[in-house]
Design a protein around this motif. Sequence first.
Motif, PDB file in Angstrom:
ATOM      1  N   THR B 185      14.624  43.173  31.542  1.00 17.56           N
ATOM      2  CA  THR B 185      15.949  42.648  31.211  1.00 17.56           C
ATOM      3  C   THR B 185      15.907  41.119  31.208  1.00 17.56           C
ATOM      4  O   THR B 185      16.447  40.478  30.288  1.00 17.56           O
ATOM      5  N   ARG B 186      15.243  40.557  32.260  1.00 13.05           N
ATOM      6  CA  ARG B 186      15.156  39.085  32.338  1.00 13.05           C
ATOM      7  C   ARG B 186      14.417  38.532  31.111  1.00 13.05           C
ATOM      8  O   ARG B 186      14.827  37.540  30.516  1.00 13.05           O
ATOM      9  N   GLU B 187      13.332  39.235  30.731  1.00  8.82           N
ATOM     10  CA  GLU B 187      12.564  38.788  29.552  1.00  8.82           C
ATOM     11  C   GLU B 187      13.413  38.857  28.297  1.00  8.82           C
ATOM     12  O   GLU B 187      13.389  37.942  27.464  1.00  8.82           O
ATOM     13  N   ILE B 188      14.189  39.956  28.168  1.00  4.42           N
ATOM     14  CA  ILE B 188      15.036  40.117  26.967  1.00  4.42           C
ATOM     15  C   ILE B 188      16.089  39.012  26.917  1.00  4.42           C
ATOM     16  O   ILE B 188      16.333  38.412  25.861  1.00  4.42           O
ATOM     17  N   VAL B 189      16.708  38.739  28.083  1.00  2.06           N
ATOM     18  CA  VAL B 189      17.729  37.677  28.139  1.00  2.06           C
ATOM     19  C   VAL B 189      17.111  36.347  27.716  1.00  2.06           C
ATOM     20  O   VAL B 189      17.687  35.604  26.901  1.00  2.06           O
ATOM     21  N   GLY B 190      15.907  36.054  28.241  1.00  2.00           N
ATOM     22  CA  GLY B 190      15.197  34.826  27.901  1.00  2.00           C
ATOM     23  C   GLY B 190      14.906  34.749  26.412  1.00  2.00           C
ATOM     24  O   GLY B 190      15.133  33.710  25.767  1.00  2.00           O
ATOM     25  N   LEU B 191      14.442  35.860  25.865  1.00  2.00           N
ATOM     26  CA  LEU B 191      14.113  35.907  24.428  1.00  2.00           C
ATOM     27  C   LEU B 191      15.359  35.707  23.572  1.00  2.00           C
ATOM     28  O   LEU B 191      15.321  34.999  22.568  1.00  2.00           O
ATOM     29  N   LYS B 192      16.467  36.346  23.987  1.00  2.00           N
ATOM     30  CA  LYS B 192      17.736  36.203  23.233  1.00  2.00           C
ATOM     31  C   LYS B 192      18.167  34.739  23.208  1.00  2.00           C
ATOM     32  O   LYS B 192      18.644  34.247  22.181  1.00  2.00           O
ATOM     33  N   LYS B 193      18.014  34.084  24.386  1.00  2.00           N
ATOM     34  CA  LYS B 193      18.370  32.665  24.501  1.00  2.00           C
ATOM     35  C   LYS B 193      17.562  31.845  23.500  1.00  2.00           C
ATOM     36  O   LYS B 193      18.103  31.000  22.781  1.00  2.00           O
ATOM     37  N   LYS B 194      16.248  32.149  23.484  1.00  2.00           N
ATOM     38  CA  LYS B 194      15.353  31.412  22.579  1.00  2.00           C
ATOM     39  C   LYS B 194      15.739  31.650  21.127  1.00  2.00           C
ATOM     40  O   LYS B 194      15.767  30.720  20.315  1.00  2.00           O
ATOM     41  N   VAL B 195      16.071  32.895  20.791  1.00  2.00           N
ATOM     42  CA  VAL B 195      16.473  33.243  19.417  1.00  2.00           C
ATOM     43  C   VAL B 195      17.723  32.462  19.030  1.00  2.00           C
ATOM     44  O   VAL B 195      17.821  31.911  17.932  1.00  2.00           O
ATOM     45  N   LYS B 196      18.689  32.408  19.988  1.00  2.00           N
ATOM     46  CA  LYS B 196      19.938  31.687  19.744  1.00  2.00           C
ATOM     47  C   LYS B 196      19.658  30.216  19.473  1.00  2.00           C
ATOM     48  O   LYS B 196      20.217  29.620  18.533  1.00  2.00           O
TER      49      LYS B 196
END
Lengths: 342, 202
Positions: B185-196
Amino acid sequence: MNRNQKIKLYMFVFLFASVVLFAFMFPRLTLPFGFAYIIYLMTKPLTLRLTTGSKRQRLGYFLMVLAGTAFLFFPFFATLYNVETDFSGFSVQLSELQRILQDKFFAFKVKVFEKYGMRINIDPVSFIVSKLETHGTDLLSKFPNYLSLLLEWILLVPLFLYFFFMESHRFRRRFLEAIPNPIFEKSYVLFSQFNTKFGEYIIAKFIEATILGSVVTLGLLLIGFPYPFILGFVAGVTNILPYLGPILGVIPGVLIALLSKDPNASMLGMLMVFAIANLVDMILVFPLLVSKIVNLHPIVVIVSIIIGSQLAGVVGMIVIIPFVAFFKLLFKEIYKDLSVHL
Amino acid sequence: MSYEKEMMEKMTKGEAPSERLDIPLLKYLWDASPLSFMTKESYHEFFKKISVLNAFSDNEVRLFTKFLHRREFQTNEVIFKQGDSGYGFYFIFSGSVNVYANQGPQNIDQGELVIKLEKRQYFGEMGLLEEFNRRSATVLAAEPTVLLGIFKPDLEIMLEQYPVLGAKFLRETALIMANRMGQLTREIVGLKKKVKELEQRI
């Protein structure tokens, strides 16, 4: 896979094939061994419940073996006299049966001649009766052999059973250690599933046969039909064979009904009892106990029974079903893996 | 009552712990003793050092080890492949393993190296819990490795014979899964942030 792993895999396959070959070559050893294994699987849940955590495990196993042996062989000896009396009574009536069947067949021949003008020149009744007499004499002459075989089983089955209780855990571990790494996970899970399915199937068939045999016996007792116990026993045993069993089970009843003073009435009563027993089996017992364990197409079941009878006689007819269910599971797994990797 | 409590109670009452010697238990206690002169690490010591199995008592660790299968692998030997049916959970007793993911469609290579797992780490817990599990990665032995595996049939027997131990083990496995889920979940949140961030830049 490197060279060493390949050698290990081939060695394991060779060892496994050798054990299977040995089993086919020495049926006098394999059959009591297999029988003991079936009893072991049947009693395993109870044995585990009774002995887990107990400090007197060895004594517990010993008592289980004694109880199992007494449970299986005592009824056989206790009923041997009655069954023998029933059979001798039946053999006396064989000539009477021959006369009745010949009369009925003669009436049938006359009817065919009157209606269609055809002459039937064969005599199937004499042929069947002479075959029955030959087999009966053969059975009697071989009786001492069967008795010695039974005594051998009485010695061997408890011995193997005790071995299964005491050593099966260690034996299983050694066997699993020998399985090469590339096939370990799958083989272990399939081996465990087969053991569970086989044990459950045997218990379910045993319960099904007992219920059907009891219903037939009770029904025949109620209508006052002769030989209710032996007919109930035969119906129970033959019912172990799916689809063919109920037909085979009713044949002795039909023959006995023909001998009675009022064949039509007793035949109707007897057939009704068998029909009710088979309905109880089909509607209640089979769906609740057996169908979930063995999910095979009826044609597959019938073909399997024929192959089983060719391979190992009556025993083969009974045990082939869980084996086929296992192979179905095995092929399904292999197919699933191939569809992922190809 | 646990085995330890039963023994303690008997000893305080002055009773003999058992009428006969339990040789396998003695052998196990000898191996498990911290004063033992054995140079090789015992299963007991090994599991005592694994943090997720901390809740197990000494006797529970002893019973747990009865259900394990020791498997030895050579360097680069495949433990399992991505897409294989999974049935077991492995602990690395010695050696190390490489985990590869994103295997090629034609099964030619083993994919990209995701992580290297060392001694006392574990993998494959999904195979034990999921009904129809497919391995999500390929695992190869990085050096001569010894694994201790527990498989679905073992878990079923454990739950039947020792329900308390089975439930405890399932709880620990669920904790491992929860930790992994949290990490994901933490990795996904981090990745979403980067995508944004990337989307805003574009």
